[in-house]
Design a protein around this motif. Structure first.
Motif, mmCIF file in Angstrom:
data_model
loop_
_atom_site.group_PDB
_atom_site.id
_atom_site.type_symbol
_atom_site.label_atom_id
_atom_site.label_comp_id
_atom_site.label_asym_id
_atom_site.label_seq_id
_atom_site.Cartn_x
_atom_site.Cartn_y
_atom_site.Cartn_z
ATOM 1 N N SER A 1 44.567 41.252 49.620
ATOM 2 C CA SER A 1 43.858 40.311 48.752
ATOM 3 C C SER A 1 43.981 40.771 47.304
ATOM 4 O O SER A 1 43.996 41.964 47.014
ATOM 5 N N VAL A 2 44.087 39.841 46.396
ATOM 6 C CA VAL A 2 44.291 40.145 44.981
ATOM 7 C C VAL A 2 43.245 39.408 44.153
ATOM 8 O O VAL A 2 43.030 38.210 44.334
ATOM 9 N N THR A 3 42.571 40.128 43.271
ATOM 10 C CA THR A 3 41.615 39.530 42.336
ATOM 11 C C THR A 3 41.990 39.976 40.931
ATOM 12 O O THR A 3 42.167 41.168 40.691
ATOM 13 N N THR A 4 42.132 39.054 40.028
ATOM 14 C CA THR A 4 42.538 39.389 38.663
ATOM 15 C C THR A 4 41.552 38.806 37.653
ATOM 16 O O THR A 4 40.901 37.779 37.910
ATOM 17 N N GLN A 5 41.436 39.461 36.527
ATOM 18 C CA GLN A 5 40.653 38.976 35.385
ATOM 19 C C GLN A 5 41.347 39.427 34.104
ATOM 20 O O GLN A 5 42.003 40.471 34.085
ATOM 21 N N SER A 6 41.192 38.677 33.058
ATOM 22 C CA SER A 6 41.674 39.090 31.744
ATOM 23 C C SER A 6 40.615 38.736 30.714
ATOM 24 O O SER A 6 39.865 37.768 30.885
ATOM 25 N N PHE A 7 40.535 39.539 29.645
ATOM 26 C CA PHE A 7 39.490 39.371 28.651
ATOM 27 C C PHE A 7 40.075 39.474 27.250
ATOM 28 O O PHE A 7 40.925 40.305 26.981
ATOM 29 N N GLU A 8 39.604 38.614 26.397
ATOM 30 C CA GLU A 8 40.003 38.647 24.995
ATOM 31 C C GLU A 8 38.838 38.129 24.171
ATOM 32 O O GLU A 8 38.255 37.084 24.476
ATOM 33 N N LYS A 9 38.457 38.876 23.129
ATOM 34 C CA LYS A 9 37.277 38.496 22.366
ATOM 35 C C LYS A 9 37.419 38.924 20.908
ATOM 36 O O LYS A 9 37.856 40.035 20.621
ATOM 37 N N SER B 1 36.162 39.085 49.625
ATOM 38 C CA SER B 1 37.055 39.426 48.512
ATOM 39 C C SER B 1 36.399 40.490 47.652
ATOM 40 O O SER B 1 35.211 40.811 47.816
ATOM 41 N N VAL B 2 37.180 41.032 46.726
ATOM 42 C CA VAL B 2 36.638 41.997 45.785
ATOM 43 C C VAL B 2 35.571 41.326 44.924
ATOM 44 O O VAL B 2 35.765 40.204 44.443
ATOM 45 N N LEU B 3 34.429 41.995 44.756
ATOM 46 C CA LEU B 3 33.334 41.449 43.964
ATOM 47 C C LEU B 3 33.535 41.823 42.499
ATOM 48 O O LEU B 3 33.495 43.004 42.146
ATOM 49 N N SER B 4 33.770 40.859 41.653
ATOM 50 C CA SER B 4 34.011 41.106 40.232
ATOM 51 C C SER B 4 32.785 40.732 39.411
ATOM 52 O O SER B 4 31.845 40.096 39.909
ATOM 53 N N PHE B 5 32.777 41.124 38.159
ATOM 54 C CA PHE B 5 31.714 40.728 37.234
ATOM 55 C C PHE B 5 32.345 40.389 35.890
ATOM 56 O O PHE B 5 33.401 40.923 35.527
ATOM 57 N N GLY B 6 31.707 39.494 35.159
ATOM 58 C CA GLY B 6 32.258 38.987 33.914
ATOM 59 C C GLY B 6 31.864 39.822 32.706
ATOM 60 O O GLY B 6 31.118 40.802 32.811
ATOM 61 N N PRO B 7 32.339 39.439 31.537
ATOM 62 C CA PRO B 7 32.036 40.186 30.315
ATOM 63 C C PRO B 7 30.592 39.987 29.861
ATOM 64 O O PRO B 7 29.919 39.038 30.268
ATOM 65 N N GLU B 8 30.141 40.897 29.020
ATOM 66 C CA GLU B 8 28.832 40.814 28.368
ATOM 67 C C GLU B 8 29.062 40.631 26.879
ATOM 68 O O GLU B 8 29.851 41.346 26.276
ATOM 69 N N ASN B 9 28.384 39.663 26.290
ATOM 70 C CA ASN B 9 28.517 39.383 24.864
ATOM 71 C C ASN B 9 27.163 39.513 24.182
ATOM 72 O O ASN B 9 26.133 39.148 24.750
ATOM 73 N N ALA B 10 27.177 40.027 22.967
ATOM 74 C CA ALA B 10 25.937 40.204 22.211
ATOM 75 C C ALA B 10 26.135 39.730 20.775
ATOM 76 O O ALA B 10 27.179 39.974 20.167
#
Length: 294
Positions: A24-32, A71-80
């Motif tokens: 199983s494959v889980t991907t995320q990408s972040f740009e801020k 599936s792999v449990l992911s979490f999202g970004p934190e913004n302040a």
């Protein structure tokens, strides 16, 4: 990614069951974009300022499991996003200084760590939160050698929205709601200090210092476990020292936490497996330090 196979309770002896499906494959990408802007203006001995800034903490993946999941449990970004205004005032030929600041921070997708019902620590986005507060710091030198300082901080911290996570299996005691307090955020805290230095005729120095700190109650973890909640407390530290005329050597005597106050600074509270531990501050300590300059 995928996790290594793990012998899961309930399966026949010797049976290996993967905690997440193989391959199983889980991907995320972040740009801020995280800008910061500030402006200050001085009027004589008074400085006023204001600032605006945005912060960002990337998301990620939970890699520790104790039971199979789809599936792999992911979490999202934190913004302040933070706004701050303040002033710094010098008066009486700089014998008095007053610093004031007020701020507000809005969090989106605030990241916290909780435990699943079988004991695995899980990072997730609990929801949105807001912290408002002010800080005041006063320094005074009423006469040569004596310096008095005091600072006071106030926080109003609370969740503004909760994000339910259907993939999380947790005990009722570990459910985060709008009334859950943010961890490590006492409403009031402050310090009062006094330091005195006296120069002898031969240029040797004597000095003494006292520090008093206080804090209102606060939670030590994201779910406000009753085993980790800390009530209000106060501490007191004292010290005195001597420095030789040429500053080649010095001696200092001290006692920290004079009243032997004990308070929780961190810990784990896992209701799923019934395991709770708290780490306390250091007890009363006293001693002496001898220093030399070569």
């Amino acid at each position: 990614g995928s996790a290594s196979p793990f012998l899961f309770g309930g399966a026949p002896a010797g049976t290996l069951i993967p905690l997440v499906p193989r391959n199983s494959v889980t991907t995320q990408s972040f740009e801020k974009f995280s800008p910061r802007a500030s402006v200050d203006y001085r009027i004589g001995d008074v400085l006023v300022y204001g600032s605006y800034s945005k912060g960002f903490k990337s998301g990620g993946f939970n890699l520790r499991y104790v039971a199979p999941r789809p599936s792999v449990l992911s979490f999202g970004p934190e913004n302040a996003t933070t706004f701050e205004v303040g002033t710094k005032i010098d008066a009486f030929d700089r014998k008095l200084r007053l610093n004031l600041a007020a701020f507000t921070t809005d969090y989106k997708g605030i990241q916290v760590t909780v435990f699943e019902n079988l004991g695995a620590p899980v990072t997730l986005n609990a929801g949105d939160a807001r912290i408002k507060g002010f800080e005041a710091e006063l320094t005074a030198i009423p006469f040569p050698g004596l310096e008095l300082t005091a600072n006071l901080g106030y926080l109003d911290s609370h969740y503004t929205a909760i994000r339910a996570n259907p993939a999380l299996v947790s005990t009722p005691e570990q459910i985060i709601s709008r009334s859950t307090r943010l961890p490590k955020a006492p409403e009031w805290q402050g310090t009062i200090s006094a330091a005195y230095t006296y120069t002898l005729g031969n240029d040797a120095r004597l000095d003494a210092r006292a520090d008093f700190h206080f804090s209102s109650r606060y939670a030590n973890d994201a779910v406000n476990s009753r085993f980790l909640n800390q009530k209000a407390y106060q501490t007191l530290g004292l010290s005195a020292g001597y420095a030789a005329p040429d500053r080649r050597w010095s001696l200092r005597l001290f006692v920290d936490n004079l009243t032997d106050e004990r308070y929780i600074v961190s810990g784990d509270s896992n209701y799923g497996i019934g395991f709770h531990e708290a780490n306390y501050n250091r007890p009363r300590e006293w001693g002496a330090t001898l220093g030399f300059t070569f």
